[in-house]
Structure formats: C-alpha cells, structure tokens
Design a protein around this motif. Structure first.
Motif, PDB file in Angstrom:
ATOM      1  N   ALA A 119       0.815  -1.204   0.000  1.00 26.98           N
ATOM      2  CA  ALA A 119       0.000   0.000   0.000  1.00 26.98           C
ATOM      3  C   ALA A 119       0.855   1.264   0.000  1.00 26.98           C
ATOM      4  CB  ALA A 119      -0.925   0.002   1.211  1.00 26.98           C
ATOM      5  N   LEU A 120       2.047   1.180   0.557  1.00 28.57           N
ATOM      6  CA  LEU A 120       2.950   2.331   0.576  1.00 28.57           C
ATOM      7  C   LEU A 120       3.804   2.422  -0.677  1.00 28.57           C
ATOM      8  CD1 LEU A 120       4.074   2.252   4.311  1.00 28.57           C
ATOM      9  CD2 LEU A 120       2.532   3.875   3.217  1.00 28.57           C
ATOM     10  N   GLY A 121       3.570   1.534  -1.653  1.00 29.44           N
ATOM     11  CA  GLY A 121       4.232   1.653  -2.943  1.00 29.44           C
ATOM     12  C   GLY A 121       5.447   0.789  -3.162  1.00 29.44           C
ATOM     13  N   LEU A 122       5.766  -0.116  -2.230  1.00 26.33           N
ATOM     14  CA  LEU A 122       6.917  -0.993  -2.436  1.00 26.33           C
ATOM     15  C   LEU A 122       6.602  -2.041  -3.497  1.00 26.33           C
ATOM     16  CD1 LEU A 122       7.842   0.317   0.267  1.00 26.33           C
ATOM     17  CD2 LEU A 122       8.846  -1.904   0.843  1.00 26.33           C
ATOM     18  N   PRO A 123       7.592  -2.438  -4.302  1.00 25.55           N
ATOM     19  CA  PRO A 123       7.391  -3.540  -5.255  1.00 25.55           C
ATOM     20  C   PRO A 123       7.126  -4.844  -4.506  1.00 25.55           C
ATOM     21  CG  PRO A 123       9.366  -2.263  -5.784  1.00 25.55           C
ATOM     22  CD  PRO A 123       8.917  -1.824  -4.422  1.00 25.55           C
ATOM     23  N   PRO A 124       6.595  -5.838  -5.203  1.00 25.74           N
ATOM     24  CA  PRO A 124       6.205  -7.088  -4.522  1.00 25.74           C
ATOM     25  C   PRO A 124       7.327  -7.777  -3.754  1.00 25.74           C
ATOM     26  CG  PRO A 124       5.229  -6.995  -6.708  1.00 25.74           C
ATOM     27  CD  PRO A 124       6.164  -5.823  -6.617  1.00 25.74           C
ATOM     28  N   VAL A 125       8.522  -7.877  -4.346  1.00 28.20           N
ATOM     29  CA  VAL A 125       9.597  -8.619  -3.664  1.00 28.20           C
ATOM     30  C   VAL A 125      10.019  -7.937  -2.360  1.00 28.20           C
ATOM     31  CG1 VAL A 125      11.973  -9.440  -3.845  1.00 28.20           C
ATOM     32  CG2 VAL A 125      10.408  -9.725  -5.784  1.00 28.20           C
ATOM     33  N   PRO A 126      10.309  -6.621  -2.358  1.00 28.21           N
ATOM     34  CA  PRO A 126      10.601  -5.976  -1.079  1.00 28.21           C
ATOM     35  C   PRO A 126       9.435  -6.031  -0.100  1.00 28.21           C
ATOM     36  CG  PRO A 126      11.359  -4.606  -2.889  1.00 28.21           C
ATOM     37  CD  PRO A 126      10.539  -5.706  -3.491  1.00 28.21           C
ATOM     38  N   ALA A 127       8.210  -5.986  -0.621  1.00 28.21           N
ATOM     39  CA  ALA A 127       7.038  -6.064   0.256  1.00 28.21           C
ATOM     40  C   ALA A 127       6.984  -7.415   0.957  1.00 28.21           C
ATOM     41  CB  ALA A 127       5.766  -5.826  -0.548  1.00 28.21           C
ATOM     42  N   VAL A 128       7.298  -8.482   0.236  1.00 23.17           N
ATOM     43  CA  VAL A 128       7.333  -9.814   0.841  1.00 23.17           C
ATOM     44  C   VAL A 128       8.431  -9.874   1.903  1.00 23.17           C
ATOM     45  CG1 VAL A 128       7.867 -12.248   0.404  1.00 23.17           C
ATOM     46  CG2 VAL A 128       6.346 -11.003  -1.150  1.00 23.17           C
ATOM     47  N   PHE A 129       9.570  -9.253   1.623  1.00 26.81           N
ATOM     48  CA  PHE A 129      10.664  -9.214   2.599  1.00 26.81           C
ATOM     49  C   PHE A 129      10.218  -8.526   3.884  1.00 26.81           C
ATOM     50  CE2 PHE A 129      14.234  -6.786   4.428  1.00 26.81           C
ATOM     51  CZ  PHE A 129      15.061  -7.841   4.802  1.00 26.81           C
ATOM     52  N   VAL A 130       9.525  -7.404   3.755  1.00 27.38           N
ATOM     53  CA  VAL A 130       9.022  -6.695   4.935  1.00 27.38           C
ATOM     54  C   VAL A 130       8.046  -7.587   5.703  1.00 27.38           C
ATOM     55  CG1 VAL A 130       7.626  -4.746   5.731  1.00 27.38           C
ATOM     56  CG2 VAL A 130       9.369  -4.394   3.974  1.00 27.38           C
ATOM     57  N   GLY A 131       7.169  -8.274   4.966  1.00 28.71           N
ATOM     58  CA  GLY A 131       6.216  -9.155   5.613  1.00 28.71           C
ATOM     59  C   GLY A 131       6.882 -10.276   6.389  1.00 28.71           C
ATOM     60  N   VAL A 132       7.910 -10.885   5.808  1.00 28.62           N
ATOM     61  CA  VAL A 132       8.621 -11.972   6.492  1.00 28.62           C
ATOM     62  C   VAL A 132       9.323 -11.440   7.737  1.00 28.62           C
ATOM     63  CG1 VAL A 132      10.480 -13.663   6.297  1.00 28.62           C
ATOM     64  CG2 VAL A 132       8.908 -13.315   4.384  1.00 28.62           C
ATOM     65  N   CYS A 133       9.946 -10.274   7.622  1.00 27.62           N
ATOM     66  CA  CYS A 133      10.623  -9.675   8.786  1.00 27.62           C
ATOM     67  C   CYS A 133       9.615  -9.387   9.900  1.00 27.62           C
ATOM     68  CB  CYS A 133      11.327  -8.389   8.384  1.00 27.62           C
ATOM     69  SG  CYS A 133      12.799  -8.639   7.359  1.00 27.62           S
ATOM     70  N   CYS A 167       3.354 -14.678   2.485  1.00 29.45           N
ATOM     71  CA  CYS A 167       3.521 -13.300   2.015  1.00 29.45           C
ATOM     72  C   CYS A 167       3.580 -13.242   0.492  1.00 29.45           C
ATOM     73  CB  CYS A 167       4.791 -12.689   2.616  1.00 29.45           C
ATOM     74  SG  CYS A 167       4.718 -12.457   4.399  1.00 29.45           S
ATOM     75  N   ALA A 168       4.245 -14.215  -0.118  1.00 32.13           N
ATOM     76  CA  ALA A 168       4.320 -14.258  -1.584  1.00 32.13           C
ATOM     77  C   ALA A 168       2.936 -14.507  -2.186  1.00 32.13           C
ATOM     78  CB  ALA A 168       5.295 -15.346  -2.019  1.00 32.13           C
ATOM     79  N   THR A 169       2.162 -15.359  -1.546  1.00 31.07           N
ATOM     80  CA  THR A 169       0.786 -15.606  -2.007  1.00 31.07           C
ATOM     81  C   THR A 169      -0.036 -14.326  -1.949  1.00 31.07           C
ATOM     82  OG1 THR A 169       0.862 -17.909  -1.258  1.00 31.07           O
ATOM     83  CG2 THR A 169      -1.314 -16.932  -1.576  1.00 31.07           C
ATOM     84  N   LEU A 170       0.098 -13.610  -0.847  1.00 27.70           N
ATOM     85  CA  LEU A 170      -0.636 -12.348  -0.696  1.00 27.70           C
ATOM     86  C   LEU A 170      -0.229 -11.341  -1.772  1.00 27.70           C
ATOM     87  CD1 LEU A 170      -1.255 -10.514   2.673  1.00 27.70           C
ATOM     88  CD2 LEU A 170      -0.673  -9.257   0.614  1.00 27.70           C
ATOM     89  N   ALA A 171       1.083 -11.177  -1.962  1.00 26.45           N
ATOM     90  CA  ALA A 171       1.567 -10.210  -2.945  1.00 26.45           C
ATOM     91  C   ALA A 171       1.124 -10.585  -4.359  1.00 26.45           C
ATOM     92  CB  ALA A 171       3.088 -10.115  -2.872  1.00 26.45           C
ATOM     93  N   THR A 172       1.193 -11.862  -4.684  1.00 25.96           N
ATOM     94  CA  THR A 172       0.775 -12.320  -6.014  1.00 25.96           C
ATOM     95  C   THR A 172      -0.708 -12.089  -6.236  1.00 25.96           C
ATOM     96  OG1 THR A 172       2.507 -14.011  -6.010  1.00 25.96           O
ATOM     97  CG2 THR A 172       0.704 -14.292  -7.580  1.00 25.96           C
ATOM     98  N   THR A 173      -1.513 -12.424  -5.239  1.00 31.24           N
ATOM     99  CA  THR A 173      -2.961 -12.221  -5.344  1.00 31.24           C
ATOM    100  C   THR A 173      -3.295 -10.746  -5.527  1.00 31.24           C
ATOM    101  OG1 THR A 173      -3.332 -14.126  -3.898  1.00 31.24           O
ATOM    102  CG2 THR A 173      -5.172 -12.620  -4.209  1.00 31.24           C
ATOM    103  N   THR A 174      -2.595  -9.890  -4.796  1.00 33.36           N
ATOM    104  CA  THR A 174      -2.831  -8.451  -4.920  1.00 33.36           C
ATOM    105  C   THR A 174      -2.427  -7.941  -6.295  1.00 33.36           C
ATOM    106  OG1 THR A 174      -2.459  -8.159  -2.538  1.00 33.36           O
ATOM    107  CG2 THR A 174      -2.295  -6.198  -3.929  1.00 33.36           C
TER     108      THR A 174
END
Length: 228
Positions: A119-133, A167-174
């Motif tokens: 939602a804050l504009g990060l690309p999917p891969v960094p967004a997944v990284f944030v989610g895992v952290c 997190c990858a599933t969420l990002a892909t679905t979005t």
C-alpha cells in the motif's frame, strides 16, 4: 495530492498483538532452572512477541510505529502476556492449540507487513521481505533478549519459509487484482497450513552439513577405487 497511508484495522492489529503476547508468555514461562524468569520477565517477553513484529515492520517502512501511537497496543500485549502466564499449564496440555496459535500469529504479522508495504508503494519482492521480517521479528527479538540461538537461523520446522510462502501468495494475489482482504486471508491460510504441516510431519530445510556431505559423496563417487 498524496495517497492516504494504509491503516491496518485496529481490531485486527490488536488480535495479532494479543495472540503474539500469549505465545511469548507461554514460551518464557516454560523455562526451568537458571533460565527461569520471574513475572516481569515473562511479561516482557510476551510484550516483545506481541509488539516486536509491528515495530520492525514500521521501522523498515520508515513510518511512525503504529504500536506506539495508541494506548491499546501495550495494554493488549501486557494483558495477553498475563493471560498466557496464568494459564500456561492449561495451554501446554493443548499442544495442537499452541501449534495453531503459532501458525496464525506468523500469518497475521506477515500479512499485515506485506499489505502495508504494498500500500505504501513498495514492489512485490521488497514487500514480501518486509512481511517476512514482521512475521519472524518478534521471535528474533525474543531469542536475542533471552540469550538464545536465533531460531530461524537453525534447522527447524519451516518458520520463515512458511511466512515467505504466505507473504508471496498475498503479494501475487494483490498484483493479480485481488481484493486486499481476500489476499490477506489467502496469505494467512497458506502460512498456517505450511507451518502446521511442517510441525506435524517434522519437515525442515536440509541441514548445511548434510548438503556438504552429499556434495562430497557425489564428487567421490566418480573416483575409481583400486580393487583389492
């Protein structure tokens, strides 16, 4: 005009904080001998588990920590830690409940972290990284505070892998146009299923030494040995 910053529903965030607080208190109250903790120590670990993931998420996203913007987060984490501590004996007899609680906590923090990052504009891969952290952050802080080996760095039951898959599933679905709520539910479900299956069937990533031994075995198998 700037887009509004994504806000996680308060009830959902408090649910994750509360479950994390209970989980942390159950973990801390299980120590015996020299490592046993007093009431304050157990409460602190519960609070760290409940609030740690959200703090790490917001620090990575460079936004004010939401958990410090309201009284409810600290109160919820503290109350949950006390409940986990007082009912530790009851919870330990319900091993399936503990495994399920652990899986849901990982999934919730991962989903919230990934969704907020997207939602804050990060690309999917960094967004997944944030989610895992965010998903594993509370556990890392817990282990550091207690002077224990960091659990996700050692052979275990796919703790971080389950979070990454969810997190990858969420990002892909979005990215495919799915609604945020549907994507979050899918992400939590995938994380929880993988985590539970890993615990039930004792599944883990290959040990580094096992990989090395396998490599040596393959290399030496091509060497012709003299016959006696």
């Amino acid at each position: 005009m700037d887009e509004p910053i994504f806000v996680i529903p308060l009830w959902a965030d408090l649910l994750a904080v509360g479950l994390g607080g209970i989980q942390g208190a159950l973990f801390a109250s299980g120590f015996r001998g020299e490592r046993r903790l007093d009431l304050l120590g157990v409460a602190i670990i519960g609070i760290v588990m409940g609030m740690g993931g959200g703090l790490i998420r917001d620090l990575l996203l460079n936004v004010p920590p939401v958990t410090l913007q309201s009284n409810w987060y600290l109160l919820t984490a503290t109350a949950a830690a006390l409940v986990g501590m007082l009912l530790a004996g009851v919870f330990r007899r319900l091993n399936a409940l503990i495994v399920g609680l652990d899986a849901v906590v990982i999934g919730l923090f991962g989903a919230f972290g990934t969704t907020k990052a997207l939602a804050l504009g990060l690309p999917p891969v960094p967004a997944v990284f944030v989610g895992v952290c965010a998903a594993v952050g509370g556990g890392i802080l817990r282990d550091i505070i207690m002077g224990l080996p960091v659990a996700i760095m050692h052979v275990g039951s796919l703790y971080a892998v389950a979070a990454a898959a969810g997190c990858a599933t969420l990002a892909t679905t979005t990215e495919l146009g799915g609604a945020a709520g549907v994507a979050a539910i899918a992400g939590v479900a995938v994380t929880a299923v993988i985590r539970v299956l890993a615990v039930v069937f004792d599944i883990s990533l290959p040990e580094q030494r096992a990989l090395y031994r396998r490599k040596v075995a393959v290399e030496t198998s091509s060497i012709a040995l003299p016959k006696p």
